[in-house]
Design a protein around this motif. Structure first.
Motif, PDB file in Angstrom:
ATOM      1  N   MET A  22       0.823  -1.180   0.000  1.00  0.00           N
ATOM      2  CA  MET A  22       0.000   0.000   0.000  1.00  0.00           C
ATOM      3  C   MET A  22       0.871   1.248   0.000  1.00  0.00           C
ATOM      4  O   MET A  22       1.804   1.345   0.760  1.00  0.00           O
ATOM      5  CB  MET A  22      -0.839  -0.038   1.261  1.00  0.00           C
ATOM      6  N   LEU A  23       0.564   2.189  -0.855  1.00  0.00           N
ATOM      7  CA  LEU A  23       1.352   3.414  -0.893  1.00  0.00           C
ATOM      8  C   LEU A  23       0.603   4.531  -0.179  1.00  0.00           C
ATOM      9  O   LEU A  23      -0.346   4.290   0.518  1.00  0.00           O
ATOM     10  CB  LEU A  23       1.669   3.780  -2.336  1.00  0.00           C
ATOM     11  N   ARG A  24       1.066   5.758  -0.406  1.00  0.00           N
ATOM     12  CA  ARG A  24       0.458   6.876   0.324  1.00  0.00           C
ATOM     13  C   ARG A  24      -0.987   7.130  -0.069  1.00  0.00           C
ATOM     14  O   ARG A  24      -1.254   7.659  -1.150  1.00  0.00           O
ATOM     15  CB  ARG A  24       1.282   8.142   0.072  1.00  0.00           C
ATOM     16  N   PRO A  25      -1.980   6.754   0.733  1.00  0.00           N
ATOM     17  CA  PRO A  25      -3.377   6.992   0.378  1.00  0.00           C
ATOM     18  C   PRO A  25      -3.715   8.476   0.398  1.00  0.00           C
ATOM     19  O   PRO A  25      -3.090   9.261   1.093  1.00  0.00           O
ATOM     20  CB  PRO A  25      -4.144   6.253   1.472  1.00  0.00           C
ATOM     21  N   SER A  26      -4.722   8.816  -0.335  1.00  0.00           N
ATOM     22  CA  SER A  26      -5.039  10.215  -0.578  1.00  0.00           C
ATOM     23  C   SER A  26      -5.849  10.830   0.544  1.00  0.00           C
ATOM     24  O   SER A  26      -6.656  10.171   1.188  1.00  0.00           O
ATOM     25  CB  SER A  26      -5.844  10.328  -1.861  1.00  0.00           C
ATOM     26  N   GLY A  27      -5.635  12.116   0.774  1.00  0.00           N
ATOM     27  CA  GLY A  27      -6.255  12.825   1.887  1.00  0.00           C
ATOM     28  C   GLY A  27      -7.752  12.950   1.755  1.00  0.00           C
ATOM     29  O   GLY A  27      -8.497  12.109   2.245  1.00  0.00           O
ATOM     30  N   ALA A  28      -8.148  13.962   1.052  1.00  0.00           N
ATOM     31  CA  ALA A  28      -9.572  14.254   0.932  1.00  0.00           C
ATOM     32  C   ALA A  28     -10.328  13.048   0.381  1.00  0.00           C
ATOM     33  O   ALA A  28     -11.438  12.756   0.803  1.00  0.00           O
ATOM     34  CB  ALA A  28      -9.761  15.456   0.018  1.00  0.00           C
ATOM     35  N   LEU A  29      -9.666  12.312  -0.524  1.00  0.00           N
ATOM     36  CA  LEU A  29     -10.404  11.233  -1.189  1.00  0.00           C
ATOM     37  C   LEU A  29     -10.670  10.068  -0.275  1.00  0.00           C
ATOM     38  O   LEU A  29     -11.739   9.458  -0.316  1.00  0.00           O
ATOM     39  CB  LEU A  29      -9.650  10.820  -2.432  1.00  0.00           C
ATOM     40  N   LEU A  30      -9.676   9.762   0.571  1.00  0.00           N
ATOM     41  CA  LEU A  30      -9.915   8.677   1.516  1.00  0.00           C
ATOM     42  C   LEU A  30     -11.008   9.068   2.493  1.00  0.00           C
ATOM     43  O   LEU A  30     -11.833   8.251   2.872  1.00  0.00           O
ATOM     44  CB  LEU A  30      -8.644   8.383   2.300  1.00  0.00           C
ATOM     45  N   ARG A  31     -10.968  10.356   2.892  1.00  0.00           N
ATOM     46  CA  ARG A  31     -12.002  10.806   3.812  1.00  0.00           C
ATOM     47  C   ARG A  31     -13.367  10.615   3.175  1.00  0.00           C
ATOM     48  O   ARG A  31     -14.301  10.127   3.780  1.00  0.00           O
ATOM     49  CB  ARG A  31     -11.761  12.282   4.162  1.00  0.00           C
ATOM     50  N   PRO A  80      -0.341  -4.089 -15.901  1.00  0.00           N
ATOM     51  CA  PRO A  80      -1.723  -3.655 -15.624  1.00  0.00           C
ATOM     52  C   PRO A  80      -2.049  -3.625 -14.128  1.00  0.00           C
ATOM     53  O   PRO A  80      -2.794  -2.748 -13.665  1.00  0.00           O
ATOM     54  CB  PRO A  80      -2.587  -4.706 -16.339  1.00  0.00           C
ATOM     55  N   PHE A  81      -1.493  -4.595 -13.388  1.00  0.00           N
ATOM     56  CA  PHE A  81      -1.719  -4.619 -11.937  1.00  0.00           C
ATOM     57  C   PHE A  81      -1.208  -3.334 -11.288  1.00  0.00           C
ATOM     58  O   PHE A  81      -1.917  -2.657 -10.531  1.00  0.00           O
ATOM     59  CB  PHE A  81      -1.016  -5.843 -11.335  1.00  0.00           C
ATOM     60  N   LEU A  82       0.041  -2.980 -11.589  1.00  0.00           N
ATOM     61  CA  LEU A  82       0.623  -1.762 -11.007  1.00  0.00           C
ATOM     62  C   LEU A  82      -0.135  -0.518 -11.456  1.00  0.00           C
ATOM     63  O   LEU A  82      -0.318   0.431 -10.695  1.00  0.00           O
ATOM     64  CB  LEU A  82       2.105  -1.646 -11.395  1.00  0.00           C
ATOM     65  N   ARG A  83      -0.585  -0.521 -12.733  1.00  0.00           N
ATOM     66  CA  ARG A  83      -1.294   0.650 -13.252  1.00  0.00           C
ATOM     67  C   ARG A  83      -2.582   0.888 -12.447  1.00  0.00           C
ATOM     68  O   ARG A  83      -2.876   2.002 -12.050  1.00  0.00           O
ATOM     69  CB  ARG A  83      -1.625   0.441 -14.726  1.00  0.00           C
ATOM     70  N   ARG A  84      -3.319  -0.193 -12.204  1.00  0.00           N
ATOM     71  CA  ARG A  84      -4.550  -0.038 -11.407  1.00  0.00           C
ATOM     72  C   ARG A  84      -4.236   0.422  -9.988  1.00  0.00           C
ATOM     73  O   ARG A  84      -4.924   1.269  -9.425  1.00  0.00           O
ATOM     74  CB  ARG A  84      -5.299  -1.380 -11.349  1.00  0.00           C
ATOM     75  N   LEU A  85      -3.181  -0.168  -9.404  1.00  0.00           N
ATOM     76  CA  LEU A  85      -2.804   0.181  -8.026  1.00  0.00           C
ATOM     77  C   LEU A  85      -2.439   1.657  -7.914  1.00  0.00           C
ATOM     78  O   LEU A  85      -2.956   2.389  -7.067  1.00  0.00           O
ATOM     79  CB  LEU A  85      -1.620  -0.701  -7.596  1.00  0.00           C
ATOM     80  N   PHE A  86      -1.561   2.105  -8.824  1.00  0.00           N
ATOM     81  CA  PHE A  86      -1.077   3.483  -8.739  1.00  0.00           C
ATOM     82  C   PHE A  86      -2.139   4.496  -9.180  1.00  0.00           C
ATOM     83  O   PHE A  86      -1.999   5.692  -8.950  1.00  0.00           O
ATOM     84  CB  PHE A  86       0.200   3.667  -9.579  1.00  0.00           C
ATOM     85  N   SER A  87      -3.192   4.022  -9.837  1.00  0.00           N
ATOM     86  CA  SER A  87      -4.249   4.939 -10.259  1.00  0.00           C
ATOM     87  C   SER A  87      -5.346   5.076  -9.213  1.00  0.00           C
ATOM     88  O   SER A  87      -6.265   5.884  -9.380  1.00  0.00           O
ATOM     89  CB  SER A  87      -4.887   4.463 -11.576  1.00  0.00           C
ATOM     90  N   ASP A  88      -5.276   4.270  -8.136  1.00  0.00           N
ATOM     91  CA  ASP A  88      -6.348   4.277  -7.140  1.00  0.00           C
ATOM     92  C   ASP A  88      -6.167   5.444  -6.184  1.00  0.00           C
ATOM     93  O   ASP A  88      -5.258   5.476  -5.371  1.00  0.00           O
ATOM     94  CB  ASP A  88      -6.354   2.949  -6.365  1.00  0.00           C
ATOM     95  N   LYS A  89      -7.060   6.404  -6.286  1.00  0.00           N
ATOM     96  CA  LYS A  89      -7.044   7.583  -5.417  1.00  0.00           C
ATOM     97  C   LYS A  89      -7.196   7.198  -3.947  1.00  0.00           C
ATOM     98  O   LYS A  89      -6.897   7.986  -3.053  1.00  0.00           O
ATOM     99  CB  LYS A  89      -8.219   8.492  -5.797  1.00  0.00           C
TER     100      LYS A  89
END
Lengths: 326, 326
Positions: free
Chosen positions: A1-10, A76-85
């Protein structure tokens, strides 16, 4: 898991908490009663095996992060992962991350990740699909015996970033004529960045596939202190302890190593650290508090601050028994 | 609690973990069996009440942070608190903190803290001594009934920064001819900055008073999931929930607010956050997971980073029921 997004995770968390209370309440009941409660519900009533054969299956959607099945699927796996806000925090608009940042970062990281997977004995990919299917088969055999009223049971693997994706699972369920479905997260503890992202993807795909009213749902959204989980961890730690000489066994410090979270997520009130703490507490009680222990956190990436103590720092202490990540 | 010290807290923890394994093991047994196991031990065997009257008491040392009993005691209390290397992190040598930093900061903060205490209805001080004594009396009555073999039981309040201090308690025990003693921390969960500092003070004072071999010890160093604790929290939350209209009760989010810790302490592997997580998990199970809930953290001071989510940020959410700090 990488750095999840602020407003979006909220927003993700709020979205989940805005689910109808009835659904949330049922999820809570399910957590207590385990799968059985979920499958019963106010669902199918008839009990004969012949009727079962004619009935559509009760679907169990097994949600997880997933992993590439082969070398070709790494990108494709990494692309989906890194595109997830909901996983990576970018202040940029959604289209930028989806169309530029995600694909670019995925392309750059693919060779090194491919190399790592090619060192494993699983055909160049991850074994997660194989093991999830094995677990799904055993679970359905068990459910058919345990709850003939809702049989037959059929599992649908539903990965967030790899095949079979959530949409694949939902389409297969529709083809099978499923009426009653159970969302069963494979993450033991709830985090907005894992279970939260997966559940949001289920609702998104249901909307996109125009299936919002197609199934009757139950949700198992966490099971951090389920007795089966606790007993299984305790048994495996017991085995590990027996590998030490009896004379030094009492002095072994048990090291529970869980996946860490960025502090930005922790500070936003993510329930994951508390639930991991509850798992560890129950496992240690099951073991009769036989040894000293510590909960530490692994897999920090990037420069941001993550929850500690970090596992590698803790490993400086001698005579440790690393435990399965709770 | 303020910023605990780096190297020194680490040393405090190591010191505690270097206690003889027999002592540590007994502490663990005590945690499971509660006070009863601790008081039994391999201690006093005879059971008649006459014998009990002639016997020295079994001592229960009730460890806690403490608070000033009056306006005059505020400054000495703050001086001891700010001079504790296990609570406040200073890179300076010990004598500087003890002789200069602690007294100076205490002098500066005394007027504002005095003003706060004078607003409370407890004679200008803190009610902690009064309540600890009430609990001690009830505990000893209960122990005398429960375990006549080790009666009479006598409690000794032992505060870290206020009167009666650890040395006061130990001297009183010696005067009473105590042979068998139980250290019973009043902190439910173990932190190096609270229980750790108090236990170290017990060993330090035993050495200074030349009493290292004077008593036979048991240690209760934590009780985060003791059934009595869990039931009492659950009952008080149930009462709180009943203050809401039945129609909206299910939508109340329970907010467990625990004292926070500086991230420097968390990152050093302090067991406190995990144990608080375990307490919250057990309380919610006791309540049948009746409501949504969050564990949040309060009382951050100073500019350093502390463990979040902070309680005041969480309070922005509506319809919350703040729960007793676990």
């Amino acid at each position: 898991m990488l750095r999840p997004s602020g407003a979006l995770l909220r927003r993700a968390r709020q979205r989940w908490e805005l689910q109808p209370p009835a659904l949330r309440r049922r999820a809570r009941i399910d957590q207590l009663g385990g799968l059985r409660g979920a499958v019963w519900g106010r669902a199918l009533r008839c009990a004969s095996t012949e009727a079962a054969a004619a009935r559509p299956p009760t679907a169990i959607m097994m949600l997880n992060l997933g992993g590439p099945g082969s070398q070709e699927e790494v990108e494709p796996f990494l692309r989906r992962l890194f595109s997830d806000k909901e996983i990576i925090e970018l202040p940029s608009p959604e289209w930028f991350q989806r169309d530029y940042f995600g694909p670019l970062l995925a392309k750059r990281r693919t060779p090194s990740i491919q190399a790592q997977y090619s060192e494993l004995p699983f055909g160049g990919g991850s074994p997660i699909k194989y093991y999830t299917e094995e677990q799904g088969k055993a679970m359905c055999r068990h459910l058919d015996r345990m709850s003939p009223e809702s049989a037959p049971h059929k599992f649908y693997v539903s990965f967030r970033y790899a095949s079979p994706l959530t949409s694949d699972a939902l389409e297969a369920m529709a083809r099978d004529g499923v009426e009653r479905a159970v969302v069963f997260t494979q993450y033991m503890q709830f985090s907005c960045a894992t279970t939260g992202s997966s559940l949001n993807e289920v609702w998104r795909q249901l909307r996109e596939l125009d299936m919002l009213d197609r199934f009757e749902w139950s949700v198992i959204d966490r099971w951090p202190t389920h007795p089966g989980l606790v007993e299984s961890f305790a048994a495996s730690i017991q085995q590990g302890l027996e590998m030490f000489e009896e004379a030094e066994r009492d002095d072994v410090v048990l090291l529970f190593s869980a996946h860490s979270l960025p502090m930005a997520v922790v500070d936003r009130g993510d329930p994951y650290p508390q639930e991991v703490g509850a798992t560890v507490g129950r496992v240690m009680e099951e073991l009769g508090l036989c040894n000293s222990y510590r909960l530490v956190w692994q897999s920090k990436v990037g420069p941001a601050k993550w929850l500690g103590m970090q596992t590698d720092e803790a490993l400086e202490v001698r005579r440790l028994l690393p435990c399965p990540a709770p």
